[in-house]
Design an enzyme around this catalytic site. Structure first.
Site, PDB file in Angstrom:
ATOM      1  N   HIS A  18       0.803  -1.217   0.000  1.00 13.26           N
ATOM      2  CA  HIS A  18       0.000   0.000   0.000  1.00 13.26           C
ATOM      3  C   HIS A  18       0.839   1.272   0.000  1.00 13.26           C
ATOM      4  O   HIS A  18       0.432   2.276  -0.584  1.00 13.26           O
ATOM      5  CB  HIS A  18      -0.975  -0.021   1.179  1.00 13.26           C
ATOM      6  N   HIS A  41      -8.865  -7.455  -6.951  1.00 14.89           N
ATOM      7  CA  HIS A  41      -9.372  -8.212  -5.801  1.00 14.89           C
ATOM      8  C   HIS A  41      -9.510  -7.221  -4.648  1.00 14.89           C
ATOM      9  O   HIS A  41      -8.689  -7.174  -3.742  1.00 14.89           O
ATOM     10  CB  HIS A  41      -8.423  -9.351  -5.451  1.00 14.89           C
ATOM     11  N   GLU A 117     -14.595  -7.493  -6.939  1.00 18.63           N
ATOM     12  CA  GLU A 117     -14.512  -8.389  -5.781  1.00 18.63           C
ATOM     13  C   GLU A 117     -15.427  -9.581  -6.040  1.00 18.63           C
ATOM     14  O   GLU A 117     -16.621  -9.405  -6.267  1.00 18.63           O
ATOM     15  CB  GLU A 117     -14.918  -7.664  -4.499  1.00 18.63           C
ATOM     16  N   ASP A 142     -14.833 -11.877 -11.450  1.00 18.97           N
ATOM     17  CA  ASP A 142     -13.459 -12.344 -11.413  1.00 18.97           C
ATOM     18  C   ASP A 142     -12.543 -11.190 -11.812  1.00 18.97           C
ATOM     19  O   ASP A 142     -12.656 -10.624 -12.895  1.00 18.97           O
ATOM     20  CB  ASP A 142     -13.305 -13.513 -12.378  1.00 18.97           C
ATOM     21  N   GLY A 143     -11.636 -10.823 -10.925  1.00 21.37           N
ATOM     22  CA  GLY A 143     -10.753  -9.685 -11.168  1.00 21.37           C
ATOM     23  C   GLY A 143      -9.835  -9.840 -12.359  1.00 21.37           C
ATOM     24  O   GLY A 143      -9.347  -8.852 -12.906  1.00 21.37           O
ATOM     25  N   ASP A 163      -4.001  -8.093  -7.756  1.00 16.69           N
ATOM     26  CA  ASP A 163      -3.662  -8.493  -6.391  1.00 16.69           C
ATOM     27  C   ASP A 163      -4.443  -9.742  -5.965  1.00 16.69           C
ATOM     28  O   ASP A 163      -5.259  -9.686  -5.046  1.00 16.69           O
ATOM     29  CB  ASP A 163      -3.973  -7.308  -5.468  1.00 16.69           C
TER      30      ASP A 163
END
Length: 197
Positions: A18, A41, A117, A142-143, A163
C-alpha cells in the site's frame, strides 16, 4: 475462494504494497489529465483491526502497528501512515483502509475507480461503502477479467492493481495472461502485480 483480507489487513505485506501503491497513484496525479484506477481483488475497503477476524491473527501488529505514531519515517512511509490515519483518531489505530479506500481518499474529481470483488458478501459491503460516490464502480466478478471488460478506459491512463490471493496453482499464469490482455487493449496501462515471494 477462501481468502478473506479481513484476517490479514494491515500486515507487513499490506504496508509494503500500500505504501508503493499510494506513491504510484500520487505519481499518476502529477498530470492534470484524469486517470482510472482498477483493482482486481478489492476486498471490503475498510477493516476493523479490533474486530473478530483481525483479532484472530493479529497480523497488523507486525505491520501498520509498528509504524503507527512514529515521527521518524521516510516520506514514502509517513505519507502512507498519514493516509491510514485519515480513518482513525489522533492517537488510536483501529481501522485499516484497504487499497480501494487508500486510493479513494486521494481521488480527484476527474479520476475514476473500477473495483472487482468476487466474494459475494465482500462485494456487497464494498458496494455499500462507495455507494455515494459516482466515480467508483464496484463489480462482483473475477478480477482477472478487468482488462478484457474495461480496457481501454475513457481517461486514456490507467493504474491497475492485480492483487490475487494466490490460492490456486494457476494464479500466476492467470496474472500473466491478464497482463498480456491489458497490454494488447491499452498499452499505457500501469500495472502493479502483487506477487508474494
Amino acid at each position: 475462494m477462501n481468502y478473506r483480507h479481513s484476517y490479514h489487513a494491515g500486515n507487513h505485506a499490506d504496508v509494503f504494497k500500500h505504501a508503493i501503491l499510494l506513491r504510484m497513484s500520487q505519481l499518476m496525479q502529477r498530470k492534470e489529465s484524469p486517470y482510472c484506477y482498477l483493482d482486481s481483488h478489492a476486498g471490503t475497503a475498510l477493516y476493523d483491526l479490533q474486530g473478530e477476524a483481525a483479532g484472530k491473527t493479529g497480523e497488523y501488529l507486525d505491520g501498520i502497528a509498528r509504524l503507527w505514531g512514529r515521527d521518524d519515517l521516510p516520506p514514502l512511509l509517513s505519507d502512507y501512515v498519514a493516509s491510514v490515519g485519515v480513518q482513525n483518531g489522533a492517537a488510536d489505530l483501529r481501522y485499516y483502509p484497504g487499497s480501494p479506500q487508500l486510493i479513494a481518499q486521494g481521488l480527484r474529481e476527474q479520476d475514476r475507480m473500477i473495483l472487482s470483488e468476487l466474494h459475494p458478501a465482500d462485494a456487497v459491503t464494498l458496494r455499500e461503502h462507495f455507494s455515494s460516490d459516482a466515480r467508483i464502480a464496484v463489480h462482483e466478478r473475477d478480477g482477472y477479467e478487468l482488462a478484457k471488460a474495461f480496457l481501454p478506459v475513457a481517461e486514456k491512463r490507467a493504474l491497475w492493481l492485480l492483487d490475487p490471493p494466490f490460492e490456486r496453482a494457476d494464479d500466476l499464469e492467470r496474472c500473466l495472461t491478464a497482463i498480456q490482455v491489458a497490454i494488447q487493449r491499452m498499452r499505457q496501462t500501469v500495472i502493479a502485480l502483487w506477487y508474494p515471494i
